[in-house]
Design a protein around this motif. Structure first.
Motif, PDB file in Angstrom:
ATOM      1  N   GLU A   1       0.694  -1.219  -0.028  1.00 13.85           N
ATOM      2  CA  GLU A   1      -0.034   0.200   0.125  1.00 13.85           C
ATOM      3  C   GLU A   1       0.742   1.234  -0.167  1.00 13.85           C
ATOM      4  OE1 GLU A   1      -2.860  -0.085   3.018  1.00 13.85           O
ATOM      5  OE2 GLU A   1      -3.725  -1.859   2.432  1.00 13.85           O
TER       6      GLU A   1
ATOM      7  N   VAL B   1       2.164   1.911  -3.512  1.00 15.42           N
ATOM      8  CA  VAL B   1       0.951   2.674  -4.346  1.00 15.42           C
ATOM      9  C   VAL B   1       0.685   3.955  -4.041  1.00 15.42           C
ATOM     10  CG1 VAL B   1      -1.471   2.602  -4.772  1.00 15.42           C
ATOM     11  CG2 VAL B   1      -0.212   0.249  -4.823  1.00 15.42           C
TER      12      VAL B   1
ATOM     13  N   GLU C   1      -2.573  -0.649  -7.794  1.00 11.34           N
ATOM     14  CA  GLU C   1      -1.877  -2.071  -7.902  1.00 11.34           C
ATOM     15  C   GLU C   1      -2.180  -2.686  -9.294  1.00 11.34           C
ATOM     16  OE1 GLU C   1      -1.797  -6.053  -5.279  1.00 11.34           O
ATOM     17  OE2 GLU C   1      -2.929  -4.727  -4.746  1.00 11.34           O
TER      18      GLU C   1
END
Length: 247
Positions: free
Chosen positions: A10, A13, A20
């Motif tokens: 995460e 990203v 993703e």
């Protein structure tokens, strides 16, 4: 092992601005800046296969913005010890780099300031030494022989002292102005100058020094004669040239 992205967390990203799905299966080259030295980029994969690589690179976010990272890579092996994938952990070092650049800039400014200070002190020592020697010489004469000199002789010496003091004070003002300008980072500032006037002031300032050596200073500049120059610089240059010539 083909540099295709298999997984991102995460934080990755969020940092790069991609989803993703936009990253999985893509070649990692989409994240690398073309401004990276090619020889550095070419080291990453072979050294990772040999055990790991660490270093700084430039990466690119989805919006095209570039930022520096510190990257550490290693190998993922299968149960038989064969390499099946590579893993990289990167740290955004943008803030650290900004601090480093700020410190570097401050060091450069400090170095420049010290150089200006040294140059300023050198110029003051060089340019003020001669007029002060003149003042000391004449005041010494008055101190020792005041009672033996007639009025005309005394008046001539006092006149020279007054003229030299005025010139020295004006020179000191110019030097202090120049020093302040240097501290404010005012660079070369050429203006239209009547060079004959500048030369006349310098010759007047150094006349007594030349007289002691029976040297005659002649000015053959026709008036008016204009030049484009920085006032402080051209004065310092001419003073040094005449002073050294007298020496």
């Amino acid at each position: 092992l083909e540099n295709r992205i298999l997984f991102v967390n995460e934080s990755f990203v969020k940092t790069f601005g991609y989803s993703e799905n936009e990253l999985i299966g893509k070649n990692v080259i989409i994240l690398q800046s073309p401004n990276n030295p090619q020889e550095l980029v070419e080291q990453v994969l072979p050294l990772t296969l040999k055990g790991g690589w660490e270093g700084e690179l430039l990466n690119i976010k989805k919006d095209g913005s570039e930022f520096p990272i510190y990257l550490s890579t290693s190998i993922i092996n299968d149960s038989n010890g064969n390499p099946i994938a590579l893993i990289g952990v990167s740290l955004d070092i943008s803030e650290r780099r900004k601090v480093e650049i700020t410190i570097q800039k401050q060091n450069q400014d400090l170095h420049a300031l010290n150089a200006t200070k040294d140059r300023f002190l050198s110029i003051i020592a060089h340019d003020l030494k001669n007029p002060f020697n003149t003042l000391l010489g004449y005041t010494e004469l008055l101190n020792e022989k005041f009672r033996t000199y007639d009025v005309d002789k005394t008046e001539a010496i006092i006149g020279t002292l007054y003229s030299t003091t005025q010139q020295t004070y004006k020179l000191l003002e110019n030097l202090l102005d120049w020093g302040r300008n240097q501290q404010n980072k005012i660079e070369f500032n050429p203006v239209k100058i009547e060079i004959g006037r500048v030369v006349a002031e310098i010759l007047e300032l150094l006349k007594s020094t030349a007289d002691k050596k029976s040297i005659t200073l002649l000015q053959e500049i026709e008036f008016p004669c204009y030049v484009l120059a920085d006032t402080y610089m051209i004065s310092a240059i001419l003073r040094n040239l005449v002073c050294n010539a007298i020496k």
